[in-house]
Design a protein around this motif. Structure first.
Motif, PDB file in Angstrom:
ATOM      1  N   PRO A 111       0.750  -1.352   0.075  1.00 29.61           N
ATOM      2  CA  PRO A 111       0.001   0.002   0.020  1.00 29.61           C
ATOM      3  C   PRO A 111       0.925   1.208  -0.075  1.00 29.61           C
ATOM      4  CG  PRO A 111       0.062  -1.178   2.286  1.00 29.61           C
ATOM      5  CD  PRO A 111       0.546  -1.888   1.219  1.00 29.61           C
ATOM      6  N   SER A 112       0.222   2.045  -0.573  1.00 32.07           N
ATOM      7  CA  SER A 112       0.825   3.798  -0.439  1.00 32.07           C
ATOM      8  C   SER A 112      -0.116   4.606  -0.116  1.00 32.07           C
ATOM      9  CB  SER A 112       1.449   4.152  -2.028  1.00 32.07           C
ATOM     10  OG  SER A 112       0.406   4.087  -2.859  1.00 32.07           O
ATOM     11  N   PHE A 113       0.419   5.643   0.339  1.00 32.33           N
ATOM     12  CA  PHE A 113      -0.757   6.715   1.198  1.00 32.33           C
ATOM     13  C   PHE A 113      -0.312   8.192   0.573  1.00 32.33           C
ATOM     14  CE2 PHE A 113       0.380   3.116   3.744  1.00 32.33           C
ATOM     15  CZ  PHE A 113      -0.936   2.413   4.022  1.00 32.33           C
ATOM     16  N   PRO A 114      -1.702   8.706   0.643  1.00 31.30           N
ATOM     17  CA  PRO A 114      -1.317  10.421   0.530  1.00 31.30           C
ATOM     18  C   PRO A 114      -0.572  10.997   1.235  1.00 31.30           C
ATOM     19  CG  PRO A 114      -3.654   9.600   0.374  1.00 31.30           C
ATOM     20  CD  PRO A 114      -2.937   8.539   1.074  1.00 31.30           C
ATOM     21  N   ASP A 115      -0.062  11.993   0.915  1.00 32.35           N
ATOM     22  CA  ASP A 115       1.148  12.834   1.497  1.00 32.35           C
ATOM     23  C   ASP A 115       0.532  13.662   2.607  1.00 32.35           C
ATOM     24  OD1 ASP A 115       3.506  13.670   2.472  1.00 32.35           O
ATOM     25  OD2 ASP A 115       3.861  15.096   0.676  1.00 32.35           O
ATOM     26  N   LYS A 116      -0.179  13.126   3.476  1.00 33.83           N
ATOM     27  CA  LYS A 116      -0.849  13.792   4.570  1.00 33.83           C
ATOM     28  C   LYS A 116      -0.696  13.430   5.674  1.00 33.83           C
ATOM     29  CE  LYS A 116      -4.753  13.618   2.741  1.00 33.83           C
ATOM     30  NZ  LYS A 116      -6.436  13.755   2.426  1.00 33.83           N
ATOM     31  N   THR A 117      -0.342  13.966   6.964  1.00 27.08           N
ATOM     32  CA  THR A 117      -0.017  13.633   8.296  1.00 27.08           C
ATOM     33  C   THR A 117      -1.027  14.063   9.502  1.00 27.08           C
ATOM     34  OG1 THR A 117       1.332  15.515   8.620  1.00 27.08           O
ATOM     35  CG2 THR A 117       2.453  13.366   7.782  1.00 27.08           C
ATOM     36  N   PHE A 118      -1.122  13.236  10.227  1.00 30.48           N
ATOM     37  CA  PHE A 118      -2.375  13.504  11.193  1.00 30.48           C
ATOM     38  C   PHE A 118      -1.626  13.025  12.788  1.00 30.48           C
ATOM     39  CE2 PHE A 118      -4.457  12.693   7.531  1.00 30.48           C
ATOM     40  CZ  PHE A 118      -5.663  13.438   7.486  1.00 30.48           C
ATOM     41  N   GLY A 174      -7.007   9.278   3.518  1.00 23.86           N
ATOM     42  CA  GLY A 174      -5.972   8.491   3.939  1.00 23.86           C
ATOM     43  C   GLY A 174      -4.757   9.532   4.195  1.00 23.86           C
ATOM     44  N   GLY A 175      -3.643   8.805   4.599  1.00 27.78           N
ATOM     45  CA  GLY A 175      -2.374   9.425   4.856  1.00 27.78           C
ATOM     46  C   GLY A 175      -1.655   8.826   6.202  1.00 27.78           C
ATOM     47  N   GLN A 176      -0.808   9.237   6.838  1.00 27.54           N
ATOM     48  CA  GLN A 176      -0.164   8.843   8.056  1.00 27.54           C
ATOM     49  C   GLN A 176      -0.620   9.508   9.301  1.00 27.54           C
ATOM     50  OE1 GLN A 176       4.184   9.649   7.796  1.00 27.54           O
ATOM     51  NE2 GLN A 176       4.568   7.604   6.380  1.00 27.54           N
ATOM     52  N   VAL A 177      -0.885   8.771  10.243  1.00 32.49           N
ATOM     53  CA  VAL A 177      -1.121   8.967  11.576  1.00 32.49           C
ATOM     54  C   VAL A 177       0.109   8.733  12.407  1.00 32.49           C
ATOM     55  CG1 VAL A 177      -2.270   8.206  13.651  1.00 32.49           C
ATOM     56  CG2 VAL A 177      -3.787   8.381  11.436  1.00 32.49           C
ATOM     57  N   ILE A 178       0.583   9.851  13.013  1.00 25.84           N
ATOM     58  CA  ILE A 178       1.890  10.085  13.507  1.00 25.84           C
ATOM     59  C   ILE A 178       1.897   9.717  15.157  1.00 25.84           C
ATOM     60  CG2 ILE A 178       3.954  11.493  13.880  1.00 25.84           C
ATOM     61  CD1 ILE A 178       3.668  10.457  10.911  1.00 25.84           C
ATOM     62  N   ILE A 179       2.716   8.900  15.348  1.00 22.77           N
ATOM     63  CA  ILE A 179       3.093   8.592  16.913  1.00 22.77           C
ATOM     64  C   ILE A 179       4.255   9.205  17.164  1.00 22.77           C
ATOM     65  CG2 ILE A 179       2.849   6.961  18.829  1.00 22.77           C
ATOM     66  CD1 ILE A 179       0.406   6.974  17.482  1.00 22.77           C
ATOM     67  N   PRO A 180       4.455  10.413  17.449  1.00 24.47           N
ATOM     68  CA  PRO A 180       5.780  11.029  17.776  1.00 24.47           C
ATOM     69  C   PRO A 180       6.521  10.374  19.079  1.00 24.47           C
ATOM     70  CG  PRO A 180       4.240  12.397  18.777  1.00 24.47           C
ATOM     71  CD  PRO A 180       3.276  11.153  18.303  1.00 24.47           C
ATOM     72  N   GLN A 181       7.690  10.880  19.183  1.00 26.01           N
ATOM     73  CA  GLN A 181       8.466  10.303  20.340  1.00 26.01           C
ATOM     74  C   GLN A 181       7.775  10.625  21.601  1.00 26.01           C
ATOM     75  OE1 GLN A 181      12.316  12.180  20.593  1.00 26.01           O
ATOM     76  NE2 GLN A 181      13.026  10.803  22.298  1.00 26.01           N
ATOM     77  N   ALA A 234      -7.404  -0.761  22.799  1.00 18.91           N
ATOM     78  CA  ALA A 234      -7.580  -1.134  21.280  1.00 18.91           C
ATOM     79  C   ALA A 234      -7.413  -0.075  20.431  1.00 18.91           C
ATOM     80  CB  ALA A 234      -8.853  -1.866  21.275  1.00 18.91           C
ATOM     81  N   ILE A 235      -6.632  -0.177  19.449  1.00 17.32           N
ATOM     82  CA  ILE A 235      -6.660   0.546  17.923  1.00 17.32           C
ATOM     83  C   ILE A 235      -7.346   0.213  16.918  1.00 17.32           C
ATOM     84  CG2 ILE A 235      -5.070   1.575  16.615  1.00 17.32           C
ATOM     85  CD1 ILE A 235      -3.020   2.096  18.770  1.00 17.32           C
ATOM     86  N   HIS A 236      -8.091   0.562  16.402  1.00 15.35           N
ATOM     87  CA  HIS A 236      -8.769  -0.170  15.021  1.00 15.35           C
ATOM     88  C   HIS A 236      -8.281   0.765  13.831  1.00 15.35           C
ATOM     89  CE1 HIS A 236     -12.253  -2.061  17.678  1.00 15.35           C
ATOM     90  NE2 HIS A 236     -10.932  -2.342  17.804  1.00 15.35           N
ATOM     91  N   LEU A 237      -7.557   0.312  12.889  1.00 14.59           N
ATOM     92  CA  LEU A 237      -7.188   0.757  11.821  1.00 14.59           C
ATOM     93  C   LEU A 237      -8.280   0.711  10.735  1.00 14.59           C
ATOM     94  CD1 LEU A 237      -3.620  -0.698  11.108  1.00 14.59           C
ATOM     95  CD2 LEU A 237      -4.329   1.679  11.832  1.00 14.59           C
ATOM     96  N   LEU A 238      -8.320   1.728   9.930  1.00 11.73           N
ATOM     97  CA  LEU A 238      -9.191   2.081   8.611  1.00 11.73           C
ATOM     98  C   LEU A 238      -8.633   2.217   7.640  1.00 11.73           C
ATOM     99  CD1 LEU A 238     -11.486   4.523  10.530  1.00 11.73           C
ATOM    100  CD2 LEU A 238     -12.061   2.096  10.292  1.00 11.73           C
ATOM    101  N   SER A 239      -9.264   2.049   6.456  1.00  9.36           N
ATOM    102  CA  SER A 239      -8.627   1.773   4.943  1.00  9.36           C
ATOM    103  C   SER A 239      -7.853   3.228   4.861  1.00  9.36           C
ATOM    104  CB  SER A 239      -9.760   1.684   3.939  1.00  9.36           C
ATOM    105  OG  SER A 239     -10.539   0.710   4.224  1.00  9.36           O
ATOM    106  N   ASN A 240      -6.602   3.195   4.119  1.00 10.46           N
ATOM    107  CA  ASN A 240      -5.820   4.178   3.678  1.00 10.46           C
ATOM    108  C   ASN A 240      -5.243   5.093   4.975  1.00 10.46           C
ATOM    109  OD1 ASN A 240      -6.626   3.757   0.892  1.00 10.46           O
ATOM    110  ND2 ASN A 240      -8.754   4.783   1.605  1.00 10.46           N
TER     111      ASN A 240
END
Length: 489
Positions: free
Chosen positions: A56-63, A94-101, A108-114
């Motif tokens: 998979p590839s993802f849009p260049d957006k971060t959350f 879609g994009g990246q959900v960022i977990i920082p340092q 529980a974490i539930h992933l969704l498409s993209n």
């Protein structure tokens, strides 16, 4: 029609049945699999499988989860913030959900498409050990049986284009007070048992036995409720009926149960992952009833099988009736575990087209390098397995195929194990047996080829029972040519 072409026609046909289409796989490589140059070369087939997997590839957006209220202070419960970030990312394409340092506690974490859940270097997702943080119950598989159970720590159901990536750590904390003791009494127990208010040991056995009965009696899955009070530990990561899955770069530690368990998924890539968990049933990566899987460049330091390929258990596995197939495993290091590369034991749906190459294994606690485990209760058709270039330091038993695993010969579903080729397996120190092959007299293991393989130092004599068409070529045992006449019964 030659056997190779037959295997791949069957694989493509089965893939098409799963979800109505071979979702996530490009059509051109599938055509190439059946073309003349590939048809006669197993390892070109392996390359074709890898080419057909859609990463998979993802849009260049971060959350960034901080923007959703998360706090990496190792105190705040961030379950809502993380899942809100995932929902927002999904809703915006879609994009990246960022977990920082930082160290972020979560349920529980539930992933969704993209959505790509991305852990930056120095990030730790530290999972709660409170069972209520994994409710409500979800549709899951547990030891090959479908049920409604605790949510896996990271779960996705019927999603596509999902990923967990980065250099961070997923910490399951199962070595603390909750999860591992639910196994109950066990010969390898290194955890303290828990008791309820009446002094009774808290353990999974009662619920596990009942779930087995439910499955054999064909109780509908939605009526198999095994969450609160059942003590059936959840897997760490379980994408279920998902397409195009990537797990890359992360370290996974101290899992309640199996670490990575994709079920009924198409196009799965697991690469550069470190698996570190020494609890009960701490299998590393268990693809189950999956099609097109690539596991590469991973390190396994586990309390159970490093990699175990599965396809459902007993009547439930036969009901779902979906094989694991088209799987490539390469460039992995198996540091410790019950088995290096294993097929079974939840194997009733069958396994075919598995390719393993360029792996290393070495530990006095590694019990088996290559293993197939089944019985006449579980059954399963296991065929077209190709293994080459495996370097083993110390191991208890090198190659094990056993038709008497756990329940023994107590059922009516004889397994079929055939067409296995192992080439260039080098074991320096085998503490017990180089070979333990144990089929049924009425249903032998068939068509095994072992070539260019060497077992330098071996402790015990091999056992080969009920194997037909067993071929060896350039194989040595204790620096002497191996003789089938001495080990075959």
């Amino acid at each position: 029609m030659d056997n190779t072409r037959r295997f791949f026609i069957k694989a493509v046909a089965s893939s098409t049945l799963l979800g109505g289409a071979l979702v996530g796989c490009k059509s051109a490589p599938l055509v190439d699999m059946l073309s003349s140059p590939v048809r006669g070369d197993d390892w070109k087939m392996a390359d074709a499988i890898k080419s057909s997997i859609k990463v998979p590839s993802f849009p260049d957006k971060t959350f960034n989860i901080i923007d959703f209220g998360a706090n990496g202070d190792n105190k705040t419960n961030n379950t809502v913030a993380i899942n809100n970030a995932i929902k927002s990312c999904n809703a915006q394409g879609g994009g990246q959900v960022i977990i920082p340092q930082g160290q972020f506690i979560t349920g529980a974490i539930h992933l969704l498409s993209n959505v790509n859940l991305h852990l930056e270097e120095g990030a730790i997702l530290s999972f709660s050990t409170s069972p209520e943080d994994y409710l409500p119950a979800v549709f899951t598989r547990w030891e090959g049986l479908e049920m409604m159970g605790y949510s896996p720590l990271i779960y996705a159901f019927e999603q596509e284009n999902i990923a967990i990536t980065g250099k961070g750590i997923l910490e399951g904390n199962a070595n603390n007070t909750t999860w591992w003791p639910w196994k109950g009494k066990h010969k390898e127990a290194h955890w303290e048992l828990l008791t309820d208010n009446n002094g009774q040991i808290i353990e999974q056995k009662t619920a596990r036995d009942k779930l087995m009965r439910d499955a054999e009696q064909h109780i509908p899955v939605e009526q198999r409720i095994y969450a609160d009070g059942a003590y059936l530990r959840p897997p760490f990561i379980q994408p279920y009926r998902c397409n195009n899955v990537l797990i890359e770069g992360i370290t996974i530690k101290n899992s309640p149960f199996w670490l990575v368990n994709p079920v009924l998924c198409n196009s799965v890539t697991v690469c550069d992952v470190t698996f570190s968990s020494h609890g009960p049933n701490s299998d590393g990566c268990d693809p189950e009833s999956c099609n097109h899987v690539h596991i590469k460049n991973c390190v396994f330091d586990t309390g159970d099988d490093c990699i175990a390929i599965k396809s459902g258990r007993n009547a439930d596995g036969r009901r779902v009736n979906t094989a694991s197939q088209n799987i490539v495993i390469e460039n992995c290091h198996m540091k410790e575990g019950h088995g290096g590369v294993v097929i079974g034991s939840e194997i009733s749906g069958g396994v075919n087209n598995v390719f393993v190459q360029n792996c290393t294994m070495d530990s006095p606690h590694l019990e088996r390098a290559i293993r197939i485990k089944t019985n006449s209760v579980r059954g399963g058709l296991i065929e077209h397995i190709r293994i080459r270039n495996i370097e083993v330091g110390t191991v208890k038993n090198a190659i094990v195929i056993n038709f008497y695993y756990e329940e023994g010969d107590a059922g009516q579903f004889d397994p079929i194990v055939r067409d296995i080729k192992i080439d260039n397996l080098h074991c320096k120190n085998v503490l017990s047996k180089a070979l333990y092959l144990n089929g049924f007299a009425r249903d032998p293991i068939k068509d095994i080829t072992l070539t260019n393989s060497h077992f330098d130092q071996v402790g015990d004599e091999s056992i080969v029972n009920h194997v037909t068409n067993f071929t060896i070529d350039n194989v040595t045992l204790n620096k002497q040519p191996m003789s089938l006449a001495k080990i075959t019964q």
